[in-house]
Design a protein around this motif. Structure first.
Motif, PDB file in Angstrom:
ATOM      1  N   ARG A  40       0.926  -1.047   0.038  1.00  0.00           N
ATOM      2  CA  ARG A  40       0.005   0.066  -0.032  1.00  0.00           C
ATOM      3  C   ARG A  40       0.729   1.162   0.151  1.00  0.00           C
ATOM      4  O   ARG A  40       0.552   2.254  -0.623  1.00  0.00           O
ATOM      5  N   ALA A  41       1.869   1.237   0.783  1.00  0.00           N
ATOM      6  CA  ALA A  41       2.725   2.324   0.679  1.00  0.00           C
ATOM      7  C   ALA A  41       3.247   2.637  -0.617  1.00  0.00           C
ATOM      8  O   ALA A  41       3.579   3.712  -1.180  1.00  0.00           O
ATOM      9  N   ALA A  42       3.649   1.716  -1.614  1.00  0.00           N
ATOM     10  CA  ALA A  42       4.100   1.805  -2.737  1.00  0.00           C
ATOM     11  C   ALA A  42       3.094   2.375  -3.672  1.00  0.00           C
ATOM     12  O   ALA A  42       3.431   3.496  -4.650  1.00  0.00           O
ATOM     13  N   GLU A  43       1.821   1.943  -3.540  1.00  0.00           N
ATOM     14  CA  GLU A  43       0.623   2.729  -3.992  1.00  0.00           C
ATOM     15  C   GLU A  43       0.641   4.244  -3.723  1.00  0.00           C
ATOM     16  O   GLU A  43       0.305   5.082  -4.630  1.00  0.00           O
ATOM     17  N   ARG A  44       0.861   4.505  -2.557  1.00  0.00           N
ATOM     18  CA  ARG A  44       0.714   6.028  -2.173  1.00  0.00           C
ATOM     19  C   ARG A  44       2.138   6.650  -2.796  1.00  0.00           C
ATOM     20  O   ARG A  44       1.777   7.861  -3.243  1.00  0.00           O
TER      21      ARG A  44
END
Length: 481
Positions: A40-44
């Protein structure tokens, strides 16, 4: 998110939750550099959703100029067998967001051999704010360096061990050392030997006071040491600053050689002026005694004898009267000469130009050197400017008569709208204005001091064998005649 395990397993679910709770982007790629894990951090950070990213080449997240190098880097890393390491050493690498924006990241890479093949996991942190802060620090440091180098005073910072850690351009000019010669070395190299121990003690005492800044030397002038071994006087102030690396002391120094020399010249000139005044008083007293007092005494005695001779010998009385008249004429002439030496009456009675003509004529008669005057005869000048010009001409001609061995001298006076310009030129032997002056030779200093009393300035140009030109510019208010 896709995890290379059975999605239904609780362990996989916990791992997925753990990865999605991480603040850093975690991306896993296979040997073909296809994305197989994307949290999810990669998405952000990157702006691609997991659905968009999974199955893409990692090159989609890398600026084009880094793609070839990145692929080679991963292949080399895979061949090393090392479990993990930071990417690109200590430098910052760059990622690419979905909107095409590039941004700096810190990144580390690890590898894992699985039955399906080798997997590479990259952990990345967006360091945009940190890099911006570092760049801002660099810009601020550059501005500070420019500010320090534009300062006219020497600025030197030392640490608690009195090693030099900052040394600006003015310090280079004043001390003669280059920064590479000074940085990291003891401040002692910039101080005369006799001042070093006291300076260290002074800094130590100042460090424990808690006072932010103060002047050094307790109001007196301290001394520095140039590269060539010359000592020079300076004004100095010191400040202290506590930093994470320890206490720093900054010293601001100003070379006051010219000021101290001027003060010394002024003191010498004042002493000489006092001596000259006393000598003048003695001279006037001696002339009054030797000429006027003796003449008056003789006249008194003659008057007493004349009283008796008028009845008994009229002819002798007439002769005595003639002698008394001659003595009176001599006394009047002596009185006028003494008064003229003190202040020429022609300056008050006729004005500046006739007074300067009188100086020029007297100079020629006394020295035999041809002297001419270039001036507008209609020029008028009030006090105190007329006296200042008169005395500068008088002193300049006296210097020519003593030292120049000239054959031709020219005095020129020009009145402008805002000033009067005076020049005294000679074709004499000249001298080097930069050479050390004799201790008792204060004529040039006297010229400058006379001009400064009326806010003027004096420029002296000379060279050995090339004559001398004294040029004085004295501002004159518009209301002056």
């Amino acid at each position: 998110m896709s995890i290379p395990e059975h999605p239904e397993s609780s362990a996989a679910a916990r791992l997925a939750a753990l990865l999605d709770s991480a603040m850093d982007a975690i991306i896993t790629i296979d040997e073909a550099q296809t994305i197989v894990l994307y949290n999810r951090a990669a998405e952000r950070i990157f702006g691609f959703s997991a659905a968009q990213a999974l199955g893409l080449s990692i090159e989609a997240l890398i600026p084009e100029r880094y793609r070839v190098g990145h692929g080679h880097h991963v292949r080399v890393f895979g061949a090393t067998g090392v479990s993990s390491r930071r990417m690109s050493g200590s430098t910052v690498v760059y990622g690419r967001r979905a909107n095409g924006e590039e941004f700096p990241v810190d990144a580390s890479i690890s590898q894992l051999d699985t039955p399906e093949g080798k997997l590479f996991t990259v952990i990345m942190r967006d360091v945009t704010e940190r890099v911006q802060a570092e760049n801002e620090q660099v810009r601020m440091a550059a501005r500070l360096t420019g500010l320090l180098d534009s300062a006219m005073d020497a600025i030197i910072t030392i640490d608690a061990q009195q090693r030099v850690v900052l040394y600006n351009r003015a310090a280079e000019k004043i001390f003669g050392w280059q920064p590479t010669d000074v940085l990291g070395r003891s401040m002692d190299m910039l101080l005369p030997q006799r001042w070093r121990s006291s300076h260290a003690a002074h800094v130590g005492r100042f460090g424990v006071t808690g006072v932010t800044s103060r002047r050094m030397g307790d109001g007196s002038v301290v001394h520095g040491l140039r590269r060539d071994g010359e000592e020079f006087p300076m004004d100095a102030s010191i400040s202290q600053l506590d930093t994470p690396e320890g206490k720093l002391f900054t010293v601001i120094l100003r070379d006051v050689t010219d000021r101290v020399r001027a003060q010394s010249d002024l003191a010498s000139m004042t002493l000489q002026a006092s001596t000259v005044r006393e000598e003048e008083k003695r001279r006037v007293a001696r002339e009054l005694h030797d000429e006027l007092a003796q003449s008056l005494t003789a006249l008194k005695m003659d008057a007493i004898r004349l009283k008796d001779q008028v009845r008994d010998d009229p002819a002798a009385a007439v002769r005595r009267l003639d002698a008394m008249l001659e003595m009176l004429d001599a006394s009047v002439a002596a009185t006028r000469r003494i008064a003229a030496d003190l202040r020429p009456l022609v300056l008050d009675d006729l004005g500046l130009v006739p007074a300067v003509e009188w100086l020029v004529q007297n100079f020629t008669e006394r020295t035999g050197v041809a002297c001419s005057l270039e001036a507008d005869e209609e020029m008028e000048l009030g006090e105190p400017y007329a006296t200042a010009v008169f005395r500068i001409v008088q002193e300049s001609l006296a210097n020519v008569g003593k030292h120049a061995h000239a054959t031709q001298v020219t005095v020129a006076l020009v009145r402008t709208e805002a000033a009067i310009v005076l020049e005294v030129r000679d074709d004499g032997v000249g001298f080097d204005p930069a050479a050390p002056r004799k201790p008792a030779s204060l004529g040039l200093t006297g010229l400058r001091e006379r001009a400064q009393l009326t806010s003027g300035r004096v420029d002296i140009q000379s060279r050995p064998g090339g004559g001398t030109r004294v040029r004085a510019v004295i501002p004159v208010p518009q209301e002056q005649p």
